[in-house]
Write a protein that holds these residues in place. Structure first.
Motif, PDB file in Angstrom:
ATOM      1  N   PRO A 158       0.839  -1.309  -0.107  1.00 47.82           N
ATOM      2  CA  PRO A 158       0.029   0.304  -0.215  1.00 47.82           C
ATOM      3  C   PRO A 158       0.739   1.227   0.095  1.00 47.82           C
ATOM      4  O   PRO A 158       1.051   2.011   0.876  1.00 47.82           O
ATOM      5  CB  PRO A 158      -0.814   0.038   1.301  1.00 47.82           C
ATOM      6  N   ILE A 159       1.680   1.496  -1.168  1.00 48.04           N
ATOM      7  CA  ILE A 159       2.506   2.500  -1.157  1.00 48.04           C
ATOM      8  C   ILE A 159       2.148   3.462  -2.426  1.00 48.04           C
ATOM      9  O   ILE A 159       1.993   2.637  -3.503  1.00 48.04           O
ATOM     10  CB  ILE A 159       4.047   2.240  -1.331  1.00 48.04           C
ATOM     11  N   GLU A 160       2.120   4.752  -2.304  1.00 43.93           N
ATOM     12  CA  GLU A 160       2.064   5.736  -3.395  1.00 43.93           C
ATOM     13  C   GLU A 160       2.978   6.840  -3.369  1.00 43.93           C
ATOM     14  O   GLU A 160       3.312   7.188  -2.345  1.00 43.93           O
ATOM     15  CB  GLU A 160       0.564   6.134  -3.385  1.00 43.93           C
ATOM     16  N   ILE A 161       3.268   7.101  -4.452  1.00 39.86           N
ATOM     17  CA  ILE A 161       4.385   8.224  -4.538  1.00 39.86           C
ATOM     18  C   ILE A 161       3.704   9.533  -4.730  1.00 39.86           C
ATOM     19  O   ILE A 161       2.824   9.696  -5.634  1.00 39.86           O
ATOM     20  CB  ILE A 161       5.552   7.947  -5.793  1.00 39.86           C
ATOM     21  N   ASN A 162       4.201  10.668  -4.146  1.00 43.33           N
ATOM     22  CA  ASN A 162       4.053  11.669  -4.575  1.00 43.33           C
ATOM     23  C   ASN A 162       5.231  12.754  -5.307  1.00 43.33           C
ATOM     24  O   ASN A 162       6.309  12.781  -4.562  1.00 43.33           O
ATOM     25  CB  ASN A 162       3.696  12.810  -3.046  1.00 43.33           C
ATOM     26  N   ARG A 163       5.165  12.871  -6.556  1.00 34.99           N
ATOM     27  CA  ARG A 163       6.188  13.471  -7.341  1.00 34.99           C
ATOM     28  C   ARG A 163       6.351  14.964  -7.204  1.00 34.99           C
ATOM     29  O   ARG A 163       7.558  15.530  -7.619  1.00 34.99           O
ATOM     30  CB  ARG A 163       6.047  13.091  -8.710  1.00 34.99           C
ATOM     31  N   ASN A 164       5.544  15.740  -6.703  1.00 38.24           N
ATOM     32  CA  ASN A 164       5.574  17.013  -6.364  1.00 38.24           C
ATOM     33  C   ASN A 164       7.035  17.395  -5.329  1.00 38.24           C
ATOM     34  O   ASN A 164       7.042  16.866  -4.250  1.00 38.24           O
ATOM     35  CB  ASN A 164       4.627  17.674  -5.773  1.00 38.24           C
ATOM     36  N   GLN A 165       7.912  18.364  -6.089  1.00 35.16           N
ATOM     37  CA  GLN A 165       9.206  18.736  -5.153  1.00 35.16           C
ATOM     38  C   GLN A 165       9.985  17.573  -4.891  1.00 35.16           C
ATOM     39  O   GLN A 165      10.575  17.540  -3.930  1.00 35.16           O
ATOM     40  CB  GLN A 165       8.651  19.426  -3.859  1.00 35.16           C
ATOM     41  N   ALA A 166      10.150  16.520  -5.877  1.00 35.73           N
ATOM     42  CA  ALA A 166      10.864  15.249  -5.760  1.00 35.73           C
ATOM     43  C   ALA A 166      12.260  16.101  -6.050  1.00 35.73           C
ATOM     44  O   ALA A 166      12.695  16.983  -6.729  1.00 35.73           O
ATOM     45  CB  ALA A 166      10.474  14.299  -6.814  1.00 35.73           C
ATOM     46  N   LYS A 167      13.196  15.625  -5.253  1.00 34.98           N
ATOM     47  CA  LYS A 167      14.569  15.992  -5.485  1.00 34.98           C
ATOM     48  C   LYS A 167      15.531  15.164  -6.508  1.00 34.98           C
ATOM     49  O   LYS A 167      15.443  13.664  -6.119  1.00 34.98           O
ATOM     50  CB  LYS A 167      15.249  16.143  -4.076  1.00 34.98           C
ATOM     51  N   LEU A 168      16.068  15.523  -7.464  1.00 34.72           N
ATOM     52  CA  LEU A 168      16.604  14.674  -8.641  1.00 34.72           C
ATOM     53  C   LEU A 168      18.158  14.825  -8.389  1.00 34.72           C
ATOM     54  O   LEU A 168      18.680  15.547  -8.015  1.00 34.72           O
ATOM     55  CB  LEU A 168      16.154  15.362  -9.923  1.00 34.72           C
ATOM     56  N   SER A 169      18.540  13.381  -8.450  1.00 39.94           N
ATOM     57  CA  SER A 169      20.237  13.220  -8.614  1.00 39.94           C
ATOM     58  C   SER A 169      20.324  12.367  -9.778  1.00 39.94           C
ATOM     59  O   SER A 169      19.566  11.711 -10.370  1.00 39.94           O
ATOM     60  CB  SER A 169      20.695  12.701  -7.292  1.00 39.94           C
ATOM     61  N   TRP A 170      21.771  12.014 -10.133  1.00 46.60           N
ATOM     62  CA  TRP A 170      21.813  11.318 -11.209  1.00 46.60           C
ATOM     63  C   TRP A 170      23.105  10.359 -11.296  1.00 46.60           C
ATOM     64  O   TRP A 170      23.996  10.895 -10.302  1.00 46.60           O
ATOM     65  CB  TRP A 170      21.754  12.134 -12.634  1.00 46.60           C
ATOM     66  N   ASP A 171      23.491   9.603 -12.024  1.00 44.87           N
ATOM     67  CA  ASP A 171      24.557   8.988 -12.316  1.00 44.87           C
ATOM     68  C   ASP A 171      25.177   9.353 -13.608  1.00 44.87           C
ATOM     69  O   ASP A 171      24.407   9.563 -14.557  1.00 44.87           O
ATOM     70  CB  ASP A 171      24.185   7.275 -12.483  1.00 44.87           C
ATOM     71  N   CYS A 172      26.505   9.477 -13.763  1.00 39.49           N
ATOM     72  CA  CYS A 172      26.950   9.948 -14.989  1.00 39.49           C
ATOM     73  C   CYS A 172      28.176   9.232 -15.501  1.00 39.49           C
ATOM     74  O   CYS A 172      28.705   8.111 -14.688  1.00 39.49           O
ATOM     75  CB  CYS A 172      27.329  11.521 -14.957  1.00 39.49           C
ATOM     76  N   TRP A 173      28.791   9.543 -16.478  1.00 36.80           N
ATOM     77  CA  TRP A 173      30.025   8.784 -17.066  1.00 36.80           C
ATOM     78  C   TRP A 173      31.220   9.977 -17.494  1.00 36.80           C
ATOM     79  O   TRP A 173      30.906  11.208 -17.872  1.00 36.80           O
ATOM     80  CB  TRP A 173      29.490   8.143 -18.405  1.00 36.80           C
ATOM     81  N   ALA A 174      32.477   9.422 -17.445  1.00 38.89           N
ATOM     82  CA  ALA A 174      33.348  10.202 -17.436  1.00 38.89           C
ATOM     83  C   ALA A 174      34.801   9.650 -18.144  1.00 38.89           C
ATOM     84  O   ALA A 174      34.662   8.332 -18.151  1.00 38.89           O
ATOM     85  CB  ALA A 174      33.925  10.962 -16.305  1.00 38.89           C
ATOM     86  N   ILE A 175      35.611  10.416 -18.452  1.00 36.97           N
ATOM     87  CA  ILE A 175      36.872   9.842 -19.344  1.00 36.97           C
ATOM     88  C   ILE A 175      38.042  10.182 -18.492  1.00 36.97           C
ATOM     89  O   ILE A 175      38.359  11.330 -18.344  1.00 36.97           O
ATOM     90  CB  ILE A 175      37.033  10.213 -20.750  1.00 36.97           C
ATOM     91  N   PRO A 176      38.822   9.327 -18.079  1.00 34.95           N
ATOM     92  CA  PRO A 176      39.912   9.622 -17.057  1.00 34.95           C
ATOM     93  C   PRO A 176      40.967  10.486 -17.994  1.00 34.95           C
ATOM     94  O   PRO A 176      41.131  10.190 -19.144  1.00 34.95           O
ATOM     95  CB  PRO A 176      40.498   8.258 -16.665  1.00 34.95           C
TER      96      PRO A 176
END
Length: 367
Positions: free
Chosen positions: A257-275
């Protein structure tokens, strides 16, 4: 999301990769091989999804032979590779703060955005396009409800200011711990105190903790990992709180019984890089461009539930699945992207904002 918060810790060093033990070594001055690429892919199901959605199609399109390692690379390991000249990897997964710190130290190549198609580049969310890294998937810290406590049609807290209103919206609460600095409930505390999303940074740390003072007595548990909050939601320990969207989605799909509220969600991300000095840097640039394409990110999102950073990916996704992702166009406009530059910023005392928050939290939470 579905992964533990431990994987995202600031400057984490839990990877089992031993750079010096890898079979392939090359100095920064070594000539680039036109047909090779060495890539780290994190681990587990994430690495398997990367292999299917990214690596195999890239090899088929380019003819480049990709040698992949299903593991992570810490800041310390990246530093060792670059400073020793033993560049065992051409592409690494990372997080935005580590990428900024590494770029400040000169450990990363600049991303060559000139090779991207304009239609693809324009569709990639602006905040994941950094000078030395590119984000591919985005996850969210968002509010959830236990629908036994807050059934459909009943008044629910729709914003963080309403979450802080324990009189109007009573219920057992939880928020993420601030012990790791970067991932604490800082932005939520400011939003609860009336700060507009576009004025969160630079963060007023004193105001953050004054706001947290108000909610502190009503928090049953400051959770420290994705598995912990998932178990709390599953066991109906809390009525309303903060969670990773992926954890909540998983439980909801399983019938909890779980529901999400997306308002004011905080976003983060995974990224890629080149040494810096990667021997196959040109192929590395091509690989990162390839994996940010809409069709590739759509394929990845169907293998493991992470929101694609390229908005065009939603053209390839069924709507029922697309609505589960933090980057769905309907959600992004009401969400707040974290600012890794602010967290990585170092003051005159040599302490970063992330470290400063950790120290303040450790004192405050014991009071």
């Amino acid at each position: 999301m579905s992964m533990s918060i431990d994987r995202r810790r600031f400057l984490q060093a839990t990877s089992a990769v031993v750079v010096g033990a890898m079979a392939y070594h090359s100095s920064r001055a070594a000539a680039e091989s036109a047909g090779e690429l060495r890539v780290a892919l994190n681990g587990g199901d994430y690495a398997k999804a990367c292999t299917e959605a990214f690596v195999k199609p890239f090899e088929a399109e380019t003819g480049v032979k990709v040698t992949s390692v299903a593991d992570e690379v810490s800041f310390t390991q990246l530093e060792l590779m670059v400073t020793s000249g033993n560049l065992a990897l051409d592409v690494i997964p990372t997080n935005p703060i580590t990428a900024i710190l590494a770029s400040q130290k000169g450990f990363l190549e600049e991303i060559d955005y000139s090779i991207y198609k304009k239609s693809e580049l324009d569709a990639i969310l602006d905040f994941v396009k950094q000078p030395h890294s590119v984000g591919t998937i985005v996850y969210a810290y968002c509010m959830f409800y236990n629908t036994n406590k807050f059934p459909s049609g009943q008044a629910r807290p729709a914003s963080w200011s309403e979450f802080w209103d324990v009189t109007k919206y009573p219920g057992v609460r939880t928020l993420v711990s601030g012990q790791y600095g970067v991932e604490g409930p800082w932005e939520e505390a400011l939003l609860a105190d009336g700060v507009s999303p576009d004025r969160i940074y630079p963060m007023d740390v004193d105001r953050v903790f004054k706001s947290l003072d108000k909610i502190k007595p009503h928090i049953r548990k400051w959770f420290t990992s994705g598995s912990e909050i998932q178990q709390m939601m599953h066991d109906n320990i809390v009525d309303v709180g903060q969670t990773y969207d992926g954890r909540a989605t998983l439980l909801s799909d399983q019938g909890d019984p779980i529901e999400i509220n997306r308002n004011q969600a905080k976003l983060s991300w995974d990224c890629w890089a080149i040494p810096k000095g990667a021997p196959n840097a040109s192929n590395a640039q091509k690989f990162i461009e390839f994996i940010t394409r809409a069709d590739r990110l759509a394929a990845f999102s169907q293998l493991i539930p992470y929101g694609p950073a390229n908005q065009n990916a939603f053209k390839f996704l069924p709507d029922a699945l697309a609505k589960k992702f933090a980057t769905h166009p309907d959600y992004v406009k009401s969400s707040v992207a974290t600012d890794p530059k602010w967290y990585a910023e170092v003051g005159s005392d040599g302490v970063s904002n992330a470290e400063r928050l950790t120290r303040r939290w450790n004192e405050w939470v014991l009071q």
